[in-house]
Every structure is written in C-alpha cells, then in structure tokens.
Design a protein around this motif. Structure first.
Motif, PDB file in Angstrom:
ATOM      1  N   ARG A 296       0.814  -1.208   0.000  1.00  0.00           N
ATOM      2  CA  ARG A 296       0.000   0.000   0.000  1.00  0.00           C
ATOM      3  C   ARG A 296       0.850   1.261   0.000  1.00  0.00           C
ATOM      4  O   ARG A 296       2.026   1.249   0.379  1.00  0.00           O
ATOM      5  CB  ARG A 296      -0.904   0.012   1.230  1.00  0.00           C
ATOM      6  CG  ARG A 296      -2.148  -0.821   1.007  1.00  0.00           C
ATOM      7  CD  ARG A 296      -3.052  -0.741   2.209  1.00  0.00           C
ATOM      8  NE  ARG A 296      -4.432  -0.943   1.821  1.00  0.00           N
ATOM      9  CZ  ARG A 296      -5.284  -1.726   2.491  1.00  0.00           C
ATOM     10  NH1 ARG A 296      -4.892  -2.378   3.547  1.00  0.00           N
ATOM     11  NH2 ARG A 296      -6.521  -1.845   2.084  1.00  0.00           N
TER      12      ARG A 296
ATOM     13  N   THR B  56     -18.353  -0.607  -8.363  1.00  0.00           N
ATOM     14  CA  THR B  56     -18.539  -1.244  -7.060  1.00  0.00           C
ATOM     15  C   THR B  56     -19.465  -2.459  -7.167  1.00  0.00           C
ATOM     16  O   THR B  56     -19.207  -3.496  -6.560  1.00  0.00           O
ATOM     17  CB  THR B  56     -19.141  -0.234  -6.057  1.00  0.00           C
ATOM     18  OG1 THR B  56     -18.241   0.868  -5.959  1.00  0.00           O
ATOM     19  CG2 THR B  56     -19.310  -0.844  -4.683  1.00  0.00           C
TER      20      THR B  56
ATOM     21  N   HIS C 243      -9.545 -10.181  -0.223  1.00  0.00           N
ATOM     22  CA  HIS C 243     -10.238  -8.999   0.290  1.00  0.00           C
ATOM     23  C   HIS C 243     -10.953  -8.291  -0.844  1.00  0.00           C
ATOM     24  O   HIS C 243     -10.516  -8.364  -1.999  1.00  0.00           O
ATOM     25  CB  HIS C 243      -9.233  -8.008   0.908  1.00  0.00           C
ATOM     26  CG  HIS C 243      -8.691  -8.432   2.231  1.00  0.00           C
ATOM     27  ND1 HIS C 243      -7.824  -7.656   2.956  1.00  0.00           N
ATOM     28  CD2 HIS C 243      -8.899  -9.564   2.983  1.00  0.00           C
ATOM     29  CE1 HIS C 243      -7.513  -8.279   4.094  1.00  0.00           C
ATOM     30  NE2 HIS C 243      -8.136  -9.439   4.124  1.00  0.00           N
TER      31      HIS C 243
ATOM     32  N   TYR D 205     -12.109  -4.429  -1.904  1.00  0.00           N
ATOM     33  CA  TYR D 205     -11.950  -3.016  -1.585  1.00  0.00           C
ATOM     34  C   TYR D 205     -12.822  -2.148  -2.481  1.00  0.00           C
ATOM     35  O   TYR D 205     -12.761  -2.252  -3.707  1.00  0.00           O
ATOM     36  CB  TYR D 205     -10.485  -2.589  -1.734  1.00  0.00           C
ATOM     37  CG  TYR D 205      -9.544  -3.314  -0.798  1.00  0.00           C
ATOM     38  CD1 TYR D 205      -9.811  -3.367   0.561  1.00  0.00           C
ATOM     39  CD2 TYR D 205      -8.404  -3.935  -1.282  1.00  0.00           C
ATOM     40  CE1 TYR D 205      -8.957  -4.039   1.420  1.00  0.00           C
ATOM     41  CE2 TYR D 205      -7.539  -4.605  -0.431  1.00  0.00           C
ATOM     42  CZ  TYR D 205      -7.822  -4.651   0.921  1.00  0.00           C
ATOM     43  OH  TYR D 205      -6.980  -5.307   1.773  1.00  0.00           O
ATOM     44  N   TYR D 206     -13.643  -1.335  -1.824  1.00  0.00           N
ATOM     45  CA  TYR D 206     -14.487  -0.365  -2.527  1.00  0.00           C
ATOM     46  C   TYR D 206     -14.810   0.715  -1.505  1.00  0.00           C
ATOM     47  O   TYR D 206     -14.401   0.601  -0.329  1.00  0.00           O
ATOM     48  CB  TYR D 206     -15.762  -1.062  -3.047  1.00  0.00           C
ATOM     49  CG  TYR D 206     -16.475  -1.901  -2.026  1.00  0.00           C
ATOM     50  CD1 TYR D 206     -17.472  -1.367  -1.217  1.00  0.00           C
ATOM     51  CD2 TYR D 206     -16.119  -3.235  -1.827  1.00  0.00           C
ATOM     52  CE1 TYR D 206     -18.099  -2.139  -0.254  1.00  0.00           C
ATOM     53  CE2 TYR D 206     -16.748  -4.012  -0.853  1.00  0.00           C
ATOM     54  CZ  TYR D 206     -17.740  -3.455  -0.076  1.00  0.00           C
ATOM     55  OH  TYR D 206     -18.366  -4.211   0.891  1.00  0.00           O
TER      56      TYR D 206
ATOM     57  N   ALA E 282     -15.879  -0.063   2.307  1.00  0.00           N
ATOM     58  CA  ALA E 282     -15.784  -1.511   2.551  1.00  0.00           C
ATOM     59  C   ALA E 282     -15.375  -1.730   4.003  1.00  0.00           C
ATOM     60  O   ALA E 282     -14.649  -0.913   4.563  1.00  0.00           O
ATOM     61  CB  ALA E 282     -14.757  -2.135   1.612  1.00  0.00           C
TER      62      ALA E 282
ATOM     63  N   GLN F 151     -13.322  -3.203   7.230  1.00  0.00           N
ATOM     64  CA  GLN F 151     -11.921  -3.607   7.346  1.00  0.00           C
ATOM     65  C   GLN F 151     -11.833  -5.123   7.429  1.00  0.00           C
ATOM     66  O   GLN F 151     -12.636  -5.764   8.105  1.00  0.00           O
ATOM     67  CB  GLN F 151     -11.273  -2.955   8.570  1.00  0.00           C
ATOM     68  CG  GLN F 151      -9.761  -2.958   8.406  1.00  0.00           C
ATOM     69  CD  GLN F 151      -9.059  -2.156   9.470  1.00  0.00           C
ATOM     70  OE1 GLN F 151      -9.631  -1.278  10.080  1.00  0.00           O
ATOM     71  NE2 GLN F 151      -7.795  -2.462   9.694  1.00  0.00           N
ATOM     72  N   GLN F 152     -10.873  -5.697   6.718  1.00  0.00           N
ATOM     73  CA  GLN F 152     -10.765  -7.149   6.626  1.00  0.00           C
ATOM     74  C   GLN F 152      -9.408  -7.586   7.156  1.00  0.00           C
ATOM     75  O   GLN F 152      -8.450  -6.834   7.094  1.00  0.00           O
ATOM     76  CB  GLN F 152     -10.958  -7.573   5.156  1.00  0.00           C
ATOM     77  CG  GLN F 152     -12.346  -7.189   4.630  1.00  0.00           C
ATOM     78  CD  GLN F 152     -12.383  -6.924   3.118  1.00  0.00           C
ATOM     79  OE1 GLN F 152     -12.491  -7.831   2.337  1.00  0.00           O
ATOM     80  NE2 GLN F 152     -12.278  -5.665   2.729  1.00  0.00           N
TER      81      GLN F 152
ATOM     82  N   ILE G 255      -6.886  -9.734  -4.397  1.00  0.00           N
ATOM     83  CA  ILE G 255      -7.628  -8.526  -4.066  1.00  0.00           C
ATOM     84  C   ILE G 255      -8.597  -8.211  -5.194  1.00  0.00           C
ATOM     85  O   ILE G 255      -8.219  -8.226  -6.372  1.00  0.00           O
ATOM     86  CB  ILE G 255      -6.650  -7.357  -3.828  1.00  0.00           C
ATOM     87  CG1 ILE G 255      -6.062  -7.497  -2.412  1.00  0.00           C
ATOM     88  CG2 ILE G 255      -7.337  -6.005  -3.998  1.00  0.00           C
ATOM     89  CD1 ILE G 255      -4.920  -6.574  -2.133  1.00  0.00           C
TER      90      ILE G 255
ATOM     91  N   ALA H 260     -11.008  -5.203  -6.321  1.00  0.00           N
ATOM     92  CA  ALA H 260     -11.125  -3.799  -5.933  1.00  0.00           C
ATOM     93  C   ALA H 260     -11.684  -2.959  -7.065  1.00  0.00           C
ATOM     94  O   ALA H 260     -11.579  -3.326  -8.241  1.00  0.00           O
ATOM     95  CB  ALA H 260      -9.754  -3.252  -5.544  1.00  0.00           C
TER      96      ALA H 260
ATOM     97  N   GLN I  82      -9.707   2.359  -5.948  1.00  0.00           N
ATOM     98  CA  GLN I  82      -8.946   1.897  -4.782  1.00  0.00           C
ATOM     99  C   GLN I  82      -7.490   1.622  -5.127  1.00  0.00           C
ATOM    100  O   GLN I  82      -6.640   1.535  -4.239  1.00  0.00           O
ATOM    101  CB  GLN I  82      -9.608   0.636  -4.195  1.00  0.00           C
ATOM    102  CG  GLN I  82     -10.987   0.887  -3.626  1.00  0.00           C
ATOM    103  CD  GLN I  82     -10.961   1.716  -2.349  1.00  0.00           C
ATOM    104  OE1 GLN I  82     -10.018   1.639  -1.573  1.00  0.00           O
ATOM    105  NE2 GLN I  82     -11.981   2.521  -2.144  1.00  0.00           N
TER     106      GLN I  82
ATOM    107  N   ARG J 278      -4.419   3.532  -3.817  1.00  0.00           N
ATOM    108  CA  ARG J 278      -3.849   3.275  -2.501  1.00  0.00           C
ATOM    109  C   ARG J 278      -2.836   2.139  -2.497  1.00  0.00           C
ATOM    110  O   ARG J 278      -2.411   1.686  -1.449  1.00  0.00           O
ATOM    111  CB  ARG J 278      -4.976   2.954  -1.519  1.00  0.00           C
ATOM    112  CG  ARG J 278      -5.847   4.146  -1.263  1.00  0.00           C
ATOM    113  CD  ARG J 278      -7.045   3.736  -0.463  1.00  0.00           C
ATOM    114  NE  ARG J 278      -7.608   4.867   0.237  1.00  0.00           N
ATOM    115  CZ  ARG J 278      -8.744   4.828   0.918  1.00  0.00           C
ATOM    116  NH1 ARG J 278      -9.422   3.712   0.981  1.00  0.00           N
ATOM    117  NH2 ARG J 278      -9.202   5.892   1.521  1.00  0.00           N
TER     118      ARG J 278
END
Ligand code: ZN
Length: 475
Positions: free
Chosen positions: A32, A193, A213, A215-216, A219, A221-222, A229, A231, A235, A238
């Motif tokens: 990240r 999304t 995971h 990500y959107y 979302a 926290q996982q 991933i 996403a 996203q 990041r």
C-alpha cells in the motif's frame, strides 16, 4: 513523463531488531501507499514504526520548477493535470499548501502530507491454493482460458474480448489459480462497485484456501494479508508496486481515453514486469490499437456460454416522454410494457438517463405496482434492492446506468427510456442489452430502446450485436 518518482530501497539492515512487529500492521501496509495520518492504527505506533525505519516516507505532492510556474505531481495517484491542484491556506503549517483534487475521494493528499510505504520484511505468500469449481467450459471458453493462463505465465499482457454472457468470470479462474499456486499476488480490478460486490462472493466460494479482500468505498476492514484482491479501480490509488498479476474486468468502463491518472494507477500497482490482462465485451478502438501495437495476447469469444444468440434490441418511439413524465404521466407504450411484465411475472429493469427523471417516474410506476423500486449510484440499499429483484420479491427495478454491467438476473426483461440520451453510448447500450437472456433456461428476452429519435449510438449498438451473432453462428 516521469512515472518513477521514488525508488524502493529496502534497507533491512537499518531496521531495529528489538521492535516486535504486529502482523496486522505489517499485513495492512504491504503493497500500500497510505496517508500517514489516516492509518487505522494508533498514531504513536505508526510513529514508532517510522522511527525504526519500517516505513519509507514520501511527500504527498511534489513540485518541480517549470518555465513559468511550478509543475505539481500527486505521488499517490500520479495526477499531473495542473488544474486539479488546489492551493490553500493550511491551518496546520500556517502557509500556502497544495492538495490534489483528483484522488480526493480516497482522502486528501497535500504537499504537507506524508505517504507511507512498508519498508520492512515481507512474508512469502502461500502456494497451497485450490479451485473448488465443477463447472465446464465451452470450447471457446476453454481456449480463451488457456490462452490467458499462458500469457500470464509468460508475463505477457492479454485482452479477452468476450460478448456479454460468455462466462468471462469463469474463464479467469484457471489463470488466477496458476498464479496463486506460484505464490503470486493477484489483483482483479473493475470500475464498478457493483461488479466488485458480485465477483467477491463468487471468488470466495471457489478459492476456499485463499485470503481474499474486497476493496471499494466504505468496505469493512478485513483481516489478514490478502493474496487476491478484488477492488474498484479507484482503490488502486492506494497501492503501489504490489501485484504480480493485474486483471481489469469490464475494462471498457474504465475510462482509458479521458482519465489518464486511472490508467497510470493500473501500471503503478503492478510490479514492473507483471502482466496486465483486460477483459471486456466492448473494447474501445484505443484498447484494440494498443493490443495490436504492443503485440498482446488476444482471445475472442463471440458466443454466449449457452450457445444462444444475443438478444437484439428493438427500437420504439416514445415522443416527448420527458414532458409527459414531468406532467405526471407514463407514456402508454411504457405502461403496457410494464403491465405485461408484471402479468407474466417476468422481472424487469427500466433504465433512465438521469436520476431526476427517474425520481419523478418512480411514484408513477408504483401506481402500477407498489413494490417497484428505483436505484442509483449513491443508493446505500443498492445491493439489497438488486437481491430483492433476483429473489423475485419485487416485480422490477428502475435504474440509472449504474446497473448496466455485472448484473445477472434470471429471465430479466429490459427497457431503456430515452435511449437517445448522451449517456447511452453504444457500449453502454450493448452492456445493457447484455443483461438479457444470460440464463440457459431463459436464453431470450425483451430489450427495447424507447427513444425520442434514433441516434447513431443506438444503430451502432444494434449493428454490433448483429455482427457478433453472425460471427458466432456464421461458421
Ligand atoms: Zn492525487
């Protein structure tokens, strides 16, 4: 153009051996690029990690002296469009600072923001993945799937051009499995999304041994270090230098032509030699040209998985529908169409060009059936409403273009109101038509373009569908 703004010197020797690293902090940051003050951990901890060199720090916005004025670059989203840099009196520094408006939805990056990149050791990803899927491929799917797997194995970019309903997601499974089993980290990105929400449970189901995971925006926290991933493309801002394979699904909705920053984002999240795969039903001429020029791998699937042709849209005039709806009346053709769907218990989607028009129309449609609902991009209940339609708890859904792709509903019938509107480009209309007839038991269905005058985009959409049907069945 300068893409490499900072090099990654992992200087492990300098890290302090006495500090015990919390796996959840490490796992969160691996791959990240994150605003220091937005980390979901206590700031004192972050400060300690910084002190012991577990993070590399980068300035949020960097500036170069240009000919006449400074040239700014956002170090998170790589935006260089100078009109998107805003200067403001910063209360924190008491001076004039600059922020990037381009990626502001992901939290504000400023010239006085620190961005953190994990600088500590990275654990190896496991290789014990399995694919728990007992479906079968058509010949065309099997071939495309093999070609994609081969390309990815050779670090070669690839385009899958498959009609709506060709079973694109399943085609990805073997290629994703092969990469995971080599300990590679895989990112599946999509502009919508809704598509993330649809894909995530499907991948979760077939990759039971894999940490994945989604990500959107907003979302939850996982936990754990995700190897796969799924996403939204936004996203991706990041992440940086994070993935060994990047797949962009529904790549045509990805604004390749006008959003350069998103395109850069895709390239910055993958490791330098990592392959990129695009999957789309309607590749833009720009993507096709790139594929040809750079000699990407290419697979084409002109047929749906169940072998039936794509439903061809019919055109129906609906003169001055705007004024009529504004006056509180649904045009009679549209009433008849909707009543027919309700009587035959066929789930339906009616697309509108604007939220405003849909807002006026919704109570009018609810006079035909009180359970008819409407949905748009900012609707927090979007997922629930689509589920209700799928479970036949409501007869139909009014929608903006937000549901044009990624949605599969058995036996759904579709109408587009105001098909001549600018927002309904030929690729949007092809995608919308592609919602119909996806189920093997209901391979046909209605797709009607209600219009106030036929546009070339409408003609193009219909011609492309006819062409694909000919390609799929001509031989
Ligand atoms: Zn930015």
């Amino acid at each position: 153009m300068q893409y490499k703004l900072h090099n990654h010197n992992h200087n492990h020797n300098q890290t302090y051996k006495g500090l015990i690293i919390e796996p959840k902090i490490r796992d969160f940051f691996i791959g990240r690029i994150w605003i220091r003050t937005n980390a979901p951990f206590p700031q004192e901890k972050i400060e300690t990690y910084i002190k012991y060199n577990y993070f590399k720090r980068i300035l949020g916005i960097s500036s170069k002296r240009g000919f006449f004025k400074k040239h700014y670059t956002c170090n998170r989203c790589y935006n260089e469009n100078q009109s998107e840099f805003i200067h403001y009196e910063c209360a924190r520094c008491n001076q004039l600072c600059t922020y990037c408006r381009h990626c502001i939805n992901m939290g504000r990056v400023t010239s006085c923001t620190d961005l953190l990149i994990w600088n500590g050791a990275k654990p190896k990803f496991p290789t014990y993945h399995i694919l728990d899927w007992d479906g079968t491929f058509t010949e065309a799917q099997a071939q495309a799937s093999q070609q994609l797997t081969d390309s990815i194995q050779q670090n070669h970019n690839h385009l899958i051009h498959a009609v709506c309903g060709a079973g694109k997601t399943e085609i990805l499974f073997p290629a994703v499995l092969a990469a995971l089993q080599q300990g590679k980290r895989v990112c599946l990105a999509t502009p919508r999304t809704d598509v993330v929400l649809e894909l995530f449970p499907r991948f979760q189901k077939v990759f039971p041994n894999t940490i994945l995971h989604a990500y959107y925006g907003n979302a939850p926290q996982q936990q754990g270090l995700p190897q796969l991933i799924i996403a939204t493309t936004h996203q991706l801002y990041r992440f940086e230098n994070a993935f060994d394979v990047v797949i962009v699904d529904e790549a045509d909705a990805f604004p390749y032509t006008f959003d350069k920053a998103l395109q850069k984002a895709v390239f910055k999240v993958k490791k330098q030699s990592a392959p990129l795969a695009l999957v789309t039903a309607t590749p833009s001429p720009q993507i096709l040209a790139k594929v040809k020029r750079e000699k990407w791998g290419y697979s084409f699937i002109p047929k749906r998985y169940h072998g039936h042709p794509l439903p061809v849209p019919t055109f129906e005039s609906l003169w001055s529908y705007n004024k009529m709806i504004a006056k509180g009346k649904i045009p009679s053709k549209l009433i008849q169409w909707t009543k027919m769907r309700i009587a035959q218990k066929e789930p339906f989607l009616i697309f509108f060009p604007t939220i405003q028009l849909m807002g006026i129309a919704t109570p009018l449609f609810q006079q035909l059936h009180e359970d008819i609902l409407s949905v748009h991009a900012e609707d927090v209940d979007r997922k629930e409403k689509v589920t209700k339609l799928r479970n036949e708890e409501i007869p139909g859904l009014l929608t903006t273009t937000i549901l044009e792709r990624g949605i599969t509903i058995k036996n759904v019938q579709v109408a587009v109101v105001g098909a001549e509107s600018k927002i309904f480009t030929s690729s949007a209309l092809i995608q919308i038509s592609g919602r119909v007839g996806r189920n093997v038991n209901y391979p046909a269905g209605e797709i009607v373009f209600y219009h106030h005058g036929i546009t070339t985009e409408m003609d193009e959409a219909r011609n492309e569908i006819l062409r694909l049907n000919k390609e799929g069945f001509g031989k």
